[in-house]
Design a protein around this motif. Sequence first.
Motif, PDB file in Angstrom:
ATOM      1  N   UNK A  48      10.225  -1.096  -4.779  1.00 29.04           N
ATOM      2  CA  UNK A  48      10.227  -0.750  -6.199  1.00 29.04           C
ATOM      3  C   UNK A  48       9.247   0.352  -6.575  1.00 29.04           C
ATOM      4  N   UNK A  49       8.127   0.440  -5.857  1.00 36.94           N
ATOM      5  CA  UNK A  49       7.045   1.322  -6.277  1.00 36.94           C
ATOM      6  C   UNK A  49       6.911   2.528  -5.356  1.00 36.94           C
ATOM      7  N   UNK A  50       6.380   3.600  -5.911  1.00 40.32           N
ATOM      8  CA  UNK A  50       6.184   4.821  -5.121  1.00 40.32           C
ATOM      9  C   UNK A  50       4.713   5.006  -4.715  1.00 40.32           C
ATOM     10  N   UNK A  51       3.992   3.890  -4.605  1.00 43.96           N
ATOM     11  CA  UNK A  51       2.609   3.896  -4.137  1.00 43.96           C
ATOM     12  C   UNK A  51       2.523   3.004  -2.906  1.00 43.96           C
ATOM     13  N   UNK A  52       1.469   3.134  -2.117  1.00 47.82           N
ATOM     14  CA  UNK A  52       1.337   2.244  -0.956  1.00 47.82           C
ATOM     15  C   UNK A  52       1.159   0.782  -1.390  1.00 47.82           C
ATOM     16  N   UNK A  53       1.892  -0.084  -0.713  1.00 48.76           N
ATOM     17  CA  UNK A  53       1.782  -1.534  -0.891  1.00 48.76           C
ATOM     18  C   UNK A  53       1.686  -2.117   0.507  1.00 48.76           C
ATOM     19  N   UNK A  54       0.597  -2.831   0.781  1.00 46.41           N
ATOM     20  CA  UNK A  54       0.396  -3.356   2.124  1.00 46.41           C
ATOM     21  C   UNK A  54      -0.181  -4.763   2.075  1.00 46.41           C
ATOM     22  N   UNK A  55       0.088  -5.512   3.129  1.00 46.44           N
ATOM     23  CA  UNK A  55      -0.467  -6.856   3.268  1.00 46.44           C
ATOM     24  C   UNK A  55      -1.847  -6.736   3.913  1.00 46.44           C
ATOM     25  N   UNK A  56      -2.807  -7.443   3.350  1.00 48.84           N
ATOM     26  CA  UNK A  56      -4.170  -7.440   3.874  1.00 48.84           C
ATOM     27  C   UNK A  56      -4.203  -8.230   5.178  1.00 48.84           C
ATOM     28  N   UNK A  57      -4.907  -7.689   6.159  1.00 49.88           N
ATOM     29  CA  UNK A  57      -5.084  -8.376   7.433  1.00 49.88           C
ATOM     30  C   UNK A  57      -5.647  -9.778   7.180  1.00 49.88           C
ATOM     31  N   UNK A  58      -5.031 -10.775   7.806  1.00 48.17           N
ATOM     32  CA  UNK A  58      -5.404 -12.168   7.560  1.00 48.17           C
ATOM     33  C   UNK A  58      -6.874 -12.449   7.897  1.00 48.17           C
ATOM     34  N   UNK A  59      -7.347 -11.921   9.005  1.00 49.33           N
ATOM     35  CA  UNK A  59      -8.738 -12.145   9.401  1.00 49.33           C
ATOM     36  C   UNK A  59      -9.704 -11.457   8.425  1.00 49.33           C
ATOM     37  N   UNK A  60      -9.383 -10.236   8.021  1.00 45.25           N
ATOM     38  CA  UNK A  60     -10.231  -9.534   7.047  1.00 45.25           C
ATOM     39  C   UNK A  60     -10.258 -10.277   5.719  1.00 45.25           C
ATOM     40  N   UNK A  61      -9.111 -10.816   5.333  1.00 46.91           N
ATOM     41  CA  UNK A  61      -9.032 -11.568   4.080  1.00 46.91           C
ATOM     42  C   UNK A  61      -9.845 -12.862   4.177  1.00 46.91           C
ATOM     43  N   UNK A  62      -9.623 -13.598   5.246  1.00 39.75           N
ATOM     44  CA  UNK A  62     -10.295 -14.886   5.419  1.00 39.75           C
ATOM     45  C   UNK A  62     -11.807 -14.756   5.519  1.00 39.75           C
ATOM     46  N   UNK A  63     -12.254 -13.686   6.109  1.00 39.58           N
ATOM     47  CA  UNK A  63     -13.697 -13.474   6.267  1.00 39.58           C
ATOM     48  C   UNK A  63     -14.284 -12.622   5.144  1.00 39.58           C
ATOM     49  N   UNK A  92     -15.442  -4.251   3.137  1.00 42.37           N
ATOM     50  CA  UNK A  92     -15.525  -2.894   3.693  1.00 42.37           C
ATOM     51  C   UNK A  92     -14.265  -2.544   4.473  1.00 42.37           C
ATOM     52  N   UNK A  93     -13.787  -3.482   5.300  1.00 44.58           N
ATOM     53  CA  UNK A  93     -12.594  -3.233   6.115  1.00 44.58           C
ATOM     54  C   UNK A  93     -11.346  -3.077   5.248  1.00 44.58           C
ATOM     55  N   UNK A  94     -11.198  -3.924   4.251  1.00 46.16           N
ATOM     56  CA  UNK A  94     -10.017  -3.846   3.391  1.00 46.16           C
ATOM     57  C   UNK A  94     -10.074  -2.559   2.552  1.00 46.16           C
ATOM     58  N   UNK A  95     -11.268  -2.180   2.117  1.00 46.57           N
ATOM     59  CA  UNK A  95     -11.423  -0.916   1.400  1.00 46.57           C
ATOM     60  C   UNK A  95     -11.030   0.258   2.295  1.00 46.57           C
ATOM     61  N   UNK A  96     -11.464   0.240   3.542  1.00 46.08           N
ATOM     62  CA  UNK A  96     -11.105   1.304   4.484  1.00 46.08           C
ATOM     63  C   UNK A  96      -9.593   1.386   4.661  1.00 46.08           C
ATOM     64  N   UNK A  97      -8.949   0.239   4.768  1.00 50.54           N
ATOM     65  CA  UNK A  97      -7.491   0.218   4.909  1.00 50.54           C
ATOM     66  C   UNK A  97      -6.825   0.826   3.684  1.00 50.54           C
ATOM     67  N   UNK A  98      -7.283   0.446   2.503  1.00 44.13           N
ATOM     68  CA  UNK A  98      -6.723   0.992   1.258  1.00 44.13           C
ATOM     69  C   UNK A  98      -6.907   2.505   1.198  1.00 44.13           C
ATOM     70  N   UNK A  99      -8.085   2.982   1.575  1.00 40.62           N
ATOM     71  CA  UNK A  99      -8.351   4.413   1.531  1.00 40.62           C
ATOM     72  C   UNK A  99      -7.512   5.162   2.570  1.00 40.62           C
ATOM     73  N   UNK A 100      -7.275   4.551   3.723  1.00 40.36           N
ATOM     74  CA  UNK A 100      -6.409   5.168   4.746  1.00 40.36           C
ATOM     75  C   UNK A 100      -4.969   5.265   4.234  1.00 40.36           C
ATOM     76  N   UNK A 101      -4.503   4.237   3.542  1.00 38.19           N
ATOM     77  CA  UNK A 101      -3.157   4.282   2.967  1.00 38.19           C
ATOM     78  C   UNK A 101      -3.038   5.403   1.950  1.00 38.19           C
ATOM     79  N   UNK A 102      -4.071   5.566   1.145  1.00 39.88           N
ATOM     80  CA  UNK A 102      -4.063   6.641   0.138  1.00 39.88           C
ATOM     81  C   UNK A 102      -4.085   8.018   0.800  1.00 39.88           C
TER      82      UNK A 102
END
Length: 105
Positions: free
Chosen positions: A72-87, A91-101
């Motif tokens: 539906x959207x024209x922006x990046x949409x991604x699932x957060x790594x389970x281990x990064x989310x659980x812990x 910083x890691x999730x921010x890096x992933x978001x910035x890499x997607x951008x």
Amino acid sequence: MATKIIMLACAGGMSSSLLAKHMQDAAAADGIDAKVFAVPAELIGDDFAKYHPDVIMIGPQVRFVAPQWQKKLDIPVAVIDMLDYGRMRGEKVLQTAMQLLAAQK
């Protein structure tokens, strides 16, 4: 650099709110101009229209909603790594978001 708006979505918005705080802290420490906030997955559409995020990161517990928003959207949409989310590795999730951008350019 313009402010990057990063939306996190999870089942109720509670656990992702804590991750959003960690990501916001990491962004500040890295000198990244970002606004990170969390919403329940059922409010993605409403909050997308309201805040116009640059990227949406989906909590692993609601990963099943990712494909519909990716279509539906024209922006990046991604699932957060389970281990990064659980812990709560903001910083890691921010890096992933910035890499997607960066990859979107």
